[in-house]
Structures are given as structure tokens and as C-alpha cells.
Design a protein around this motif. Structure first.
Motif, mmCIF file in Angstrom:
data_model
loop_
_atom_site.group_PDB
_atom_site.id
_atom_site.type_symbol
_atom_site.label_atom_id
_atom_site.label_comp_id
_atom_site.label_asym_id
_atom_site.label_seq_id
_atom_site.Cartn_x
_atom_site.Cartn_y
_atom_site.Cartn_z
ATOM 1 N N ARG A 1 13.983 10.925 -7.748
ATOM 2 C CA ARG A 1 13.249 10.377 -6.614
ATOM 3 C C ARG A 1 13.105 11.405 -5.499
ATOM 4 N N GLU A 2 14.167 12.153 -5.207
ATOM 5 C CA GLU A 2 14.090 13.195 -4.170
ATOM 6 C C GLU A 2 13.049 14.249 -4.537
ATOM 7 N N HIS A 3 12.990 14.609 -5.803
ATOM 8 C CA HIS A 3 12.034 15.631 -6.238
ATOM 9 C C HIS A 3 10.595 15.160 -6.016
ATOM 10 N N VAL A 4 10.296 13.912 -6.363
ATOM 11 C CA VAL A 4 8.936 13.394 -6.199
ATOM 12 C C VAL A 4 8.598 13.280 -4.716
ATOM 13 N N MET A 5 9.536 12.821 -3.918
ATOM 14 C CA MET A 5 9.293 12.701 -2.481
ATOM 15 C C MET A 5 8.967 14.063 -1.862
ATOM 16 N N ASN A 6 9.692 15.075 -2.273
ATOM 17 C CA ASN A 6 9.452 16.411 -1.709
ATOM 18 C C ASN A 6 8.081 16.939 -2.088
ATOM 19 N N GLU A 7 7.576 16.529 -3.252
ATOM 20 C CA GLU A 7 6.278 17.032 -3.711
ATOM 21 C C GLU A 7 5.100 16.196 -3.215
ATOM 22 N N VAL A 8 5.309 14.900 -3.022
ATOM 23 C CA VAL A 8 4.184 13.992 -2.758
ATOM 24 C C VAL A 8 4.151 13.518 -1.304
ATOM 25 N N ASP A 9 5.312 13.251 -0.697
ATOM 26 C CA ASP A 9 5.365 12.688 0.650
ATOM 27 C C ASP A 9 5.047 13.791 1.664
ATOM 28 N N SER A 10 3.799 13.915 1.996
ATOM 29 C CA SER A 10 3.366 15.025 2.850
ATOM 30 C C SER A 10 3.784 14.825 4.313
ATOM 31 N N ASN A 11 3.802 13.589 4.814
ATOM 32 C CA ASN A 11 4.150 13.370 6.223
ATOM 33 C C ASN A 11 5.643 13.063 6.411
ATOM 34 N N LYS A 12 6.415 13.088 5.339
ATOM 35 C CA LYS A 12 7.886 12.943 5.386
ATOM 36 C C LYS A 12 8.326 11.637 6.059
ATOM 37 N N ASP A 13 7.609 10.571 5.761
ATOM 38 C CA ASP A 13 8.006 9.266 6.295
ATOM 39 C C ASP A 13 8.798 8.447 5.272
ATOM 40 N N ARG A 14 9.175 9.110 4.169
ATOM 41 C CA ARG A 14 9.947 8.486 3.090
ATOM 42 C C ARG A 14 9.162 7.366 2.412
ATOM 43 N N LEU A 15 7.854 7.439 2.513
ATOM 44 C CA LEU A 15 6.956 6.522 1.818
ATOM 45 C C LEU A 15 5.818 7.332 1.206
ATOM 46 N N VAL A 16 5.291 6.854 0.071
ATOM 47 C CA VAL A 16 4.159 7.519 -0.587
ATOM 48 C C VAL A 16 2.960 6.585 -0.514
ATOM 49 N N SER A 17 1.958 6.987 0.259
ATOM 50 C CA SER A 17 0.746 6.174 0.386
ATOM 51 C C SER A 17 -0.166 6.411 -0.815
ATOM 52 N N LEU A 18 -1.194 5.588 -0.939
ATOM 53 C CA LEU A 18 -2.151 5.756 -2.040
ATOM 54 C C LEU A 18 -2.860 7.098 -1.930
ATOM 55 N N GLY B 1 0.796 -1.227 0.000
ATOM 56 C CA GLY B 1 0.000 0.000 0.000
ATOM 57 C C GLY B 1 0.821 1.266 0.000
ATOM 58 N N PHE B 2 2.140 1.167 -0.260
ATOM 59 C CA PHE B 2 3.022 2.334 -0.275
ATOM 60 C C PHE B 2 4.003 2.230 -1.443
ATOM 61 N N PHE B 3 4.388 3.369 -1.922
ATOM 62 C CA PHE B 3 5.544 3.459 -2.826
ATOM 63 C C PHE B 3 6.769 3.765 -1.962
ATOM 64 N N ASP B 4 7.705 2.823 -1.898
ATOM 65 C CA ASP B 4 8.949 3.143 -1.212
ATOM 66 C C ASP B 4 9.930 3.759 -2.209
ATOM 67 N N GLU B 5 11.125 4.052 -1.771
ATOM 68 C CA GLU B 5 12.091 4.759 -2.608
ATOM 69 C C GLU B 5 12.496 3.943 -3.831
ATOM 70 N N GLN B 6 12.669 2.627 -3.645
ATOM 71 C CA GLN B 6 13.064 1.795 -4.771
ATOM 72 C C GLN B 6 11.946 1.678 -5.804
ATOM 73 N N GLU B 7 10.721 1.566 -5.339
ATOM 74 C CA GLU B 7 9.601 1.476 -6.279
ATOM 75 C C GLU B 7 9.429 2.785 -7.045
ATOM 76 N N LEU B 8 9.688 3.899 -6.396
ATOM 77 C CA LEU B 8 9.610 5.179 -7.109
ATOM 78 C C LEU B 8 10.719 5.299 -8.151
ATOM 79 N N GLU B 9 11.949 4.911 -7.766
ATOM 80 C CA GLU B 9 13.070 5.036 -8.695
ATOM 81 C C GLU B 9 12.879 4.161 -9.929
#
Length: 550
Positions: free
Chosen positions: A308-325, A269-277
Motif C-alpha cells: 500500500r505504501e508503494h502504491v501511495m508513493n507512486e499514485v497519490d500526487s497531492n499526498k493527502d493519503r487518498l487516491v482520486s479517480l 470517489g477516492f481510494f482510501d488506504e483500506q480500499e487499496l490494501e
């Protein structure tokens, strides 16, 4: 005609018989009683429990310990519910760590074992590092060295407590935030070293070759920059391109939720860093090709990290280094997702500044100077050791030659045979005559009063004794010395052995002290002694076989 009719009739009968047989079988099947099956004796195929998705390597040196702790904590129902319902900020502040007190005893026991294993691993690493640095004889203070590992409580190496979980969460959060910074710094050093090597190579070329090398370098840069347009990472255009080329779906049917489920490879249920890359592979292939001389694969991985850093900064709102649905769906409705800006690649953004490059080269020059000085000192020590070794070899050679010389002398040494005296012959005494002659030449004092010089040609052995001591009576003529009456020998005086000839008397002009010294020397050499120094009244008894003086 008759046979033809007969054949038709036979065919009709066969067809009718076959049809009746088929109908009978169907009726039997319809009327058959179903056999009851004992379901208790039937073994249903075992359903294999679904294995949890493999945890992703965080790149931390304690990654295995971190993942094992998390995996065991999630096996506890109470802690798993708290973990899913706790905000990331509360986790960072240590609120989740307090829930460790409510974890089952089995899980706590396993966590204790994991901590002991990790402490032993760190101690092994410390010992191995010390061995490499050559400090085998130095005592290791493990408690002091374990302080550098902040993700566990080194004061209690046996049990896993709330403080251990709190330390692990805080350290992992901080280290992961710094992990990308360290990777950027490492890439910057790589780029500056590559430029430094290029400049050093140009210094070794002549003007013509240097010019050709510069032209080739500029040509490769232009060729690398000539590539298709790169979509903004995480934008609608970029994701639709993946949807079409990687997933094989129609871009017009793009659905963000379906796209998320397709690329959530571990299904958590999350995009981690490897899945994003992995989503940026198509964009990177536009810029980099491993078969091209102008493309550097190290730069490709740095480009992937930037995306990957750019997407995390824009999408990861709670800064847990994971992107939820939910975070992903919210991002797809933003303006940046629908109308993104152009993306600038690495060739458009140099990794270092001119000042950083200058400082880097100065640092390299200082390092080279230090290494040269160290090499000079080592060479000097080596020369000194070689000189000392040569001296030791020379001393060893001299000692060996001396030993060989002593062995030769020892093997060549032969003892002289003993002299045998025949009859009444008097042994020659060249040493005594030599000493007397030297004494006369050196001007010794004249003989004392009462001594008369020996006439020339007179045999000293036949000379009369002057004066005759009191009580001494010469033997009469014709008297056999062997029959002479023995007189008592004074105390301390010993008669001469039989067969020993009396020594000839020394000249009367030699002092009495010198006579004593000469007699002592002659006694040491085994020669006969003179008796001028015998005090009055002391007679030497004659030896049998010796001629008596008149």
C-alpha cells in the motif's frame, strides 16, 4: 351417426359461446371509464435518505473525535464546498480552518459539545493511568497533562474554535505520516524477538538436537520462498488479475475507470488506504497460507502495508493519503504501470540489520539484569518482612502465655480465715522473737544503764518494772484491777480496747530505738506492742479482764 353429428354440433356451439364471451369482456374493458384517483390521498413510499459512507478508522487514538468533527463540518453547505475546492497543501497550512467562522450556529454548538466530551475522555484516561500506577493520593494537574495532546487547545476546554480545527488538522497529518513508521518499527522488534527466542532455544539443546533444529529452520525458509510470482502492486498485470479472479471479468476488457468504480466500495470517489490494501489480497495469498507452518500472518500484514505504501508513493500526487479517480487514471498511463519492475517480498528484504540485532540483544540483557536485581531486592524485602512477622508472632505468644498464667494465679488465690483468740491466751509472736534473736546474733550494743538482764527461766511477763516512774503506785494485793481508779491519760495517748490483753514486756537490754521499730512492725502485722519506750509518767491503763502484774 345421428349422435355423432349431435356431439359435433354441441361442441361447435360451446366454442362459439366461449369466443363471444371473451369478445364481450374485451369490449367492456375497452369502453370502461377509468376511475379517477385522488393522488393527494395516496401515500407514496418514503425514500430513505442515503447514508454517507462510513468513515475509515485511521488508527489514531483520537480517531473517533476526528471523524465526528469532520462529519459535522461536512453537514454545513459552505464548509463542504470549501473543503472540496481547497488544495491539500492549503489545508495543511491552516487556510481551511479559518472557514470555521462562517459555519452555522447549530454546527458550532455541536462542535463545542464534541470538544467537551473529548476533554472529559482524556481526563478519565489520565485518572485511570494514575490509578494503575498507584498514585491515588497524588493531586492530578490535568492542565499540565493535557499539554501532551496537541490536537486540541486544552486552555479552552469548553468551545471549539479556529485554533482547535487547525491543531486537529496539523496533528492528524503529522500522526498519520508517522503511523506507518511506528508500525514498521513494531514489526522490526517482532522479527528480532522471534530470532532472539530461536537462538535462546538452540542454547538449551544438545549438539544433535541443535543440528536437527537448524535443518528444519532452513527447510521452512526454502518452503516459504517457493511460491508463484508476485505481481508489482498497482501495475497493470496485478489489477487485471483482480479484474479476472475477483470481479469475474475478461482481462481483455479491462477498463481503469470501470475498475476504479467497482472497488470504490464507499462510493466517495477516492481510494482510501483500506480500499487499496484490499486490492492486494490475491497477491498475498500466493505467499502466505494460514495453515502452513512456515507462513507467519504477522509478516503477511507487514507485506500488505509495504504494498500500500508503494502504491501511495507512486499514485497519490497531492499526498493527502487518498487516491482520486484522476490520480488513478494518470497513473495507468505511466511506464511503471505498463512495464513494472519485479517485486521483492519480505524474505528477500530482511527487516533488521546485524547491528540492530546486536543492540537489541544487549538491550534485552540489560533489561533482564535490571529485572533480576529488582526481583532480588523484592525477595530480600520479603524475607525481612517474614522475619519481623515471626518476631511479632513470638511476642504475641509470650504475651498470651503471661496473660494465661496471671489468670491461673488469680483463680487459685484464696484469702486465709481470721484468727480467733479465746480467753486470756496471748497470741504467738514468732516474728517478734525471730527479729529479737537476729538482733542478738548480729551483736547489738549492750542494754543501756538501768536495764537488768532477765534471769534464765524467768518469765518476762512477770518481771518487775524497774524503775517505777514517779507518781506511779502499784496496786495493793487483792485489789481488783477492774475497780482501779482511772487516771487521766496523757494527751495523744489512747487506752487499749476492752478484752485486749496487754502485750508481754520485751527484754530490758534492747535499745529504745529498736523497740520503737519493732513496735511499729508489730503494729503493722496486728501483733501486741511492748511499752518500754513509753516515757516516764505515762501509764497504760489496765484493761478489764487483764491480769495485773505484781
Amino acid at each position: 351417426m345421428r349422435s355423432c353429428v349431435h356431439n359435433k354440433m354441441w361442441g361447435s356451439r360451446a366454442f362459439l359461446a366461449g369466443w363471444l364471451l371473451l369478445l364481450l369482456v374485451q369490449l367492456l374493458c375497452l369502453e370502461a371509464v377509468p376511475i379517477s384517483i385522488d393522488k393527494t390521498k395516496v401515500k407514496e413510499p418514503e425514500k430513505k435518505p442515503e447514508e454517507p459512507p462510513a468513515s475509515v478508522d485511521t488508527g489514531l487514538h483520537y480517531d473517533r473525535y476526528l471523524r465526528e468533527v469532520i462529519d459535522f463540518l461536512e453537514k454545513d453547505q459552505h464548509f463542504r464546498e470549501k473543503l472540496h475546492n481547497t488544495d491539500m497543501e492549503d489545508i495543511k497550512q491552516g487556510k481551511l480552518a479559518k472557514e470555521l467562522d462562517f459555519v452555522s450556529h447549530h454546527v458550532r454548538t455541536k462542535l463545542d459539545e464534541l470538544k467537551r466530551q473529548e476533554v472529559n475522555r482524556l481526563r478519565t484516561l489520565i485518572k485511570a493511568k494514575q490509578d494503575l500506577e498507584g498514585g491515588n493520593d497524588i493531586a492530578v494537574d490535568h492542565q499540565a497533562l493535557l499539554k501532551q495532546f496537541e490536537y486540541l487547545n486544552h486552555m479552552n476546554p469548553h468551545t471549539f474554535e479556529v485554533e482547535d480545527l487547525d491543531r486537529l488538522i496539523r496533528s492528524a497529518t503529522k500522526d498519520l505520516e508517522n503511523y506507518d513508521k511506528e508500525r514498521h518499527e513494531e514489526f522490526k522488534r517482532y522479527e528480532m524477538m522471534k530470532e532472539h527466542d530461536r537462538r535462546e532455544h538452540l542454547k538449551t539443546l544438545d549438539d544433535e538436537e541443535r543440528k536437527k533444529e537448524e535443518e528444519h529452520y532452513e527447510e521452512m525458509k526454502k518452503k516459504h520462498a517457493d511460491h508463484p510470482k508476485v505481481n508489482h502492486p498497482g501495475s497493470q498485470n496485478q489489477l487485471k488479475e483482480v479484474w479476472e479472479e475477483a470481479d469475474g471479468l475478461d482481462p481483455e476488457d479491462f477498463d481503469p475507470k470501470t475498475f476504479f468504480n467497482l472497488h470504490d466500495t464507499n462510493g466517495d470517489g477516492f481510494f482510501d488506504e483500506q480500499e487499496l490494501e484490499a486490492l492486494f489480497t490475491k497477491e498475498l495469498e500466493k505467499i502466505y497460507d494460514p495453515t502452513n507452518e512456515e507462513d507467519d500472518m504477522v509478516e503477511m500484514e507487514e507485506e500488505r502495508l509495504r504494498m500500500r505504501e508503494h502504491v501511495m508513493n507512486e499514485v497519490d500526487s497531492n499526498k493527502d493519503r487518498l487516491v482520486s479517480l484522476d490520480e488513478f487514471l494518470v497513473a495507468t498511463k505511466k511506464k511503471e504501470f505498463l512495464e513494472p519492475d519485479s517485486w521483492e517480498t519480505l524474505e528477500q528484504n530482511q527487516a533488521y540489520t546485524d547491528d540492530e540485532m546486536r543492540e537489541f540483544e544487549e538491550h534485552l540483557a540489560q533489561q533482564e539484569q535490571d529485572l533480576n536485581q529488582k526481583a532480588f531486592d523484592l525477595q530480600k524485602q520479603r524475607d525481612e518482612l517474614e522475619r519481623q512477622q515471626e518476631q511479632l508472632n513470638a511476642q504475641k505468644m509470650e504475651l498470651q502465655q503471661a496473660v494465661e498464667h496471671m489468670e491461673r494465679l488469680k483463680s487459685q488465690k484464696v484469702d486465709p480465715p481470721p484468727e480467733v483468740l479465746e480467753g486470756n491466751a496471748v497470741p504467738e509472736i514468732p516474728a517478734v522473737e525471730s527479729q529479737l534473736h537476729e538482733a542478738q546474733q548480729q551483736g547489738h550494743d549492750p542494754a543501756p544503764q538501768g536495764h537488768h538482764p532477765v534471769p534464765e527461766g524467768h518469765d518476762p511477763a512477770l518481771q518487775e518494772h524497774h524503775p517505777v516512774p514517779e507518781g506511779h503506785h502499784p496496786a495493793p494485793e487483792g485489789h481488783d484491777p477492774a475497780l482501779q481508779e482511772h487516771h487521766p491519760v496523757p494527751e495523744g495517748h489512747h487506752p487499749a480496747p476492752q478484752g485486749h490483753d496487754s502485750a508481754p514486756q520485751a527484754p530490758q537490754d534492747i535499745p529504745q530505738e529498736q523497740h520503737g521499730q519493732e513496735n511499729q512492725d508489730q503494729a503493722q502485722q496486728g501483733l501486741p506492742q511492748t511499752h518500754d519506750n513509753i516515757p516516764p509518767g505515762h501509764n497504760i491503763p489496765p484493761v478489764q479482764g487483764q491480769n495485773q502484774l505484781p
